[in-house]
Design a protein around this motif. Sequence first.
Motif, short mmCIF file in Angstrom:
data_model
loop_
_atom_site.label_atom_id
_atom_site.label_comp_id
_atom_site.label_asym_id
_atom_site.label_seq_id
_atom_site.Cartn_x
_atom_site.Cartn_y
_atom_site.Cartn_z
N PRO C 161 0.84 -1.20 0.00
CA PRO C 161 0.00 0.00 0.00
C PRO C 161 0.87 1.25 0.00
O PRO C 161 1.97 1.22 0.56
N VAL C 183 -5.80 -3.91 -5.84
CA VAL C 183 -5.73 -4.59 -4.55
C VAL C 183 -4.29 -4.53 -4.05
O VAL C 183 -3.39 -5.06 -4.69
N THR C 184 -4.09 -3.87 -2.93
CA THR C 184 -2.73 -3.80 -2.40
C THR C 184 -2.49 -4.96 -1.45
O THR C 184 -3.41 -5.47 -0.83
N HIS C 185 -1.24 -5.36 -1.36
CA HIS C 185 -0.86 -6.49 -0.50
C HIS C 185 0.21 -6.05 0.46
O HIS C 185 0.65 -4.91 0.43
N GLU C 186 0.63 -7.00 1.26
CA GLU C 186 1.77 -6.72 2.13
C GLU C 186 2.93 -7.59 1.69
O GLU C 186 3.16 -8.64 2.24
N GLY C 189 5.00 -11.77 -2.11
CA GLY C 189 4.69 -13.19 -2.08
C GLY C 189 3.20 -13.45 -2.06
O GLY C 189 2.66 -14.26 -2.82
N ASP C 190 2.54 -12.70 -1.16
CA ASP C 190 1.12 -12.78 -1.01
C ASP C 190 0.39 -12.49 -2.33
O ASP C 190 -0.53 -13.19 -2.75
N MET C 192 1.66 -12.70 -5.33
CA MET C 192 1.95 -13.68 -6.37
C MET C 192 0.99 -14.87 -6.30
O MET C 192 0.53 -15.35 -7.33
#
Lengths: 498, 158, 322
Positions: C161, C183-186, C189-190, C192
């Motif tokens: 984010p 959609v943002t991730h942390e 890896g998540d 992918m």
Amino acid sequence: MTTFQDIIHLLTGTPLFFVAIGGLTWGILGGALPGISASITMALVLPFTYTMDPAQAIALLACVYIGAEYGGSIPAILIRTPGTNSSAATVIDGYEMNRQGRAGEALGISLMSGVVGSLFGLAMLILLTEPLSWLALAFTPPSYFGLGILGLSVIASMSGGSLIKGLASATIGLMIATVGTDPISGVTRFTFDIPDLLGGIEPVLVMVGLFALTELMSQSGSTTVLQLNETIRIKLPSWSMMKRLKRSQTIGCILGLFEGLTPGGGGSIAAFMSYNEAKRWSKTPETFGKGSEEGVAAPEAANNTVASTALIPLLSFGIPSSNSTAVLLGGLLMHGLIPGPRLFEQSAQVIDSIYVGSFIAIVAQIGVGMIILPACIWLVNRPRAYRAGFIFALILSGIFTLNNSLFDLGIALALGLVGYLMRIAGFPVLPMILGVVLGHMVESSYRRSLVLSGGDHIIFLQDPIAVFLLSIALIFVVFSLTREFRDARKTKIEEAHS
Amino acid sequence: MSKDLISGVVLLAISGTYYAWSGGIADSTLSDEVGATGLPHVLSFVLAILAVLLIVRAILVSRARTAIATGADDGSDASLPRAIGFLLLGAVYVFVLPFIGYVAGTALLIAAVALYEGAPRNWVVLAAAGGGAVLYWALFVKLLGVHQPVGSLFQGLL
Amino acid sequence: MNLMKSIGMAALGIATAAILSGASAMADPLPYPNKVVTLVTHSSPGGGSDVFLREMTKHLGKYIGATFIVENAQGGSGAKAMARVATAPADGSVFYATTPTYIYTSLMSKPQNTYKDLDPLVNIFADSEVIYTRTDGPFKSLKDVIEHAKKERGRWGAANPASLERQAAEQLKRAAGVTPAIVTHEGGGDMMLNVLNGTLDIGIGEIQELRSQLDAGTITLLATFNPERIVEKPDVPTVKESGFDVSLVKFRGLAGPKGIPETTTAIWDEAIKKLLEDPDYKKAYTAEVLVPQFIPHKDYPAFIDNFGSTTEAFLKSTGAIK
């Protein structure tokens, strides 16, 4: 492919044996120190692995991970401080057993349950990596939301009598989890321009504050003398005891297997849930919370299973499911090893040495445990005044290592006060810890799902895994509530009769 | 006033403060429909409801059995001031650590807690404090390589 | 990237480290005013910047006559590391490994010491930000993705984010005139996983995190945000070539406290230039798909300032900061 001879060679010819035991011992030490999580323990040895042979370096890190996941249970049982996040559930009955003077027994059970969990996890890693890796791939944001809610549903049965207080405690835990950087938009929340708060409040600070500091505070000046352990001998569970623990260990292993596959809590969800399930399926659920052996066995089997199964998504996709496996990924990359399907074909030696090293470490865990655990019991049996000082200093030193920050120490102390007040007012602390651990996952996966669907909640019903997990959560809550009300009515009737 | 009543009022205050603080969260177009304030608002609302329930229940219960003294079992033997005193020792430690450094600070903490907990005032306290501090220093600073505070007082010496 | 080759490379790297003491006698390291130089990173051991620094220090000793130590100042997404370096003596003994993170943290959370309190030293690399999709998915080019987003609701992923990846996604959205869900991730890896299982059409992230999947052929690169094509992946077009005027540089460099003497910065200018030509190091960083992008000390502050003000304008326009 590997031949039998290769394995024999790895077992005897090379120093892998020493690497495994060294890694395990280091891991137990790091895991046992409060505040030093499994990932920090691994990160601390990472620079040393740089000049090692890649296969041994990776095996070393895997063994440190196994040791650290086990080591966390030692302070959980002895000083009510979970050494790692995933040993928080072990505190409940482990520390209670210690208070009853049964520390040796509790440590023996956690040791053997850890070995059972680790062996099961390793077997899954060796035999079922491929099919299980596809399961890991099937997890979408709605599934993670389901997983988080399932974890939270445990609160219903962990509220210790007062559902309102349990829910309030969980709500405050969720509030603590919102501190930091918003997972979707990246704006800061409740940070008051303090840089230390940007990354949020670490769950381990909450656990140390609520469990350990609160306990130290209420022992302070206490008139009742704590039951001291008469012997420092470790009592490994007998065969009949192991048979009795079989059910709770099986529950722990299965839940640990799934948690290891999925990015998220890194063992804590599985530990809490297996505690809850072991209680539900136990023949003597009333002993839970009062020093139940099964209450130690289940979470310990679960978090030790995770240490092996978390390698499945890492090795097959290069996706770290926890902080610890992220360090392991760093180790792989440092040695120029790229995790993924081809790692198994082209670096079979690395894979073999992970397997063999882990196996050695797991077996050696019994021996290493038998040597160091009596010393640990002896240490906590010192006169109370000194013990309190040493534990307090140990906890504060350990917390400092998290971020090298005195601010974290202040937070932990403040939470100690909160925990103490909660104890006086009769609020259970476990729901709060669950809230802190799970809040982030529940919120981010919920919002991510809605971004995907354009705001339509139907997305949670379209994902089979989410539907499955959410239905189980619903069943849990309904069962727990009916049991709670039934018990409440029973006590009311009894009160009326007496 | 019963404990539950006080707890309920405190929870209500927490809920209100938290809600007020959530007003400081920036409103970004990078955010989703729920927004960064979505969960905080729901949580403060939920906590407020729980607080009110707790207050109502406390009042009903106290009306029902005003006569029965609540045999308060708070699960702890220590008195509140004593427990807070214990915690304050930790706060002092955190406060002086940047000045006197890890070894001296830890020795002081161990000695102070031991005396607070009623250890006899003799050389054992000093030995335990000194030995403990050196032990922890060896463990955390030497073995684990953690940068525990050196202490501004001694900075010139190193 | 061939796996055997990379293992060989790692072995080579270790061998280099072993003979380094001998090699440094042969080469001629530039004399340096400090015996020990501390390089601070905000990433934890094993994290992106940490691995980068540790790899670089293996080779740097050949060109600068000093011992290099990597220090991890985690916490506060760089706020702590910035404070550590900003308050250190400006004699060339302490530097901070910068990435766009330090600009974002400076702007988003306004810590006591921001990027403006540091003196950018030199830039070394540019990471490759790429758009990728799953190989067996319906998208064969960036155009396909945009067409899809025009017809129905697109689903794009960004690794973090309020980050450079997010900014890239927003700019591409505007340039292409589409409104997909972002959609943002942390972490990459998540994200992918969500690209692989088809939840997302595309992901925007760093190429380093995709190496295992690229290797296995389960993921295809559609475009790079780099201004030029990546040398290692010559058939991946830039976003600009695909018809959308967006390009980004995810820099990797060093910054120090304000007021480092010019004689010291000159040493770094020379050493980094040589370092990037070092054959052993070149092999190592090419394997990591790092693009050398040397910016000397005289130009670097202007580059960082420009990056900072562009980012600030972007964040202000979205309301993320006031």
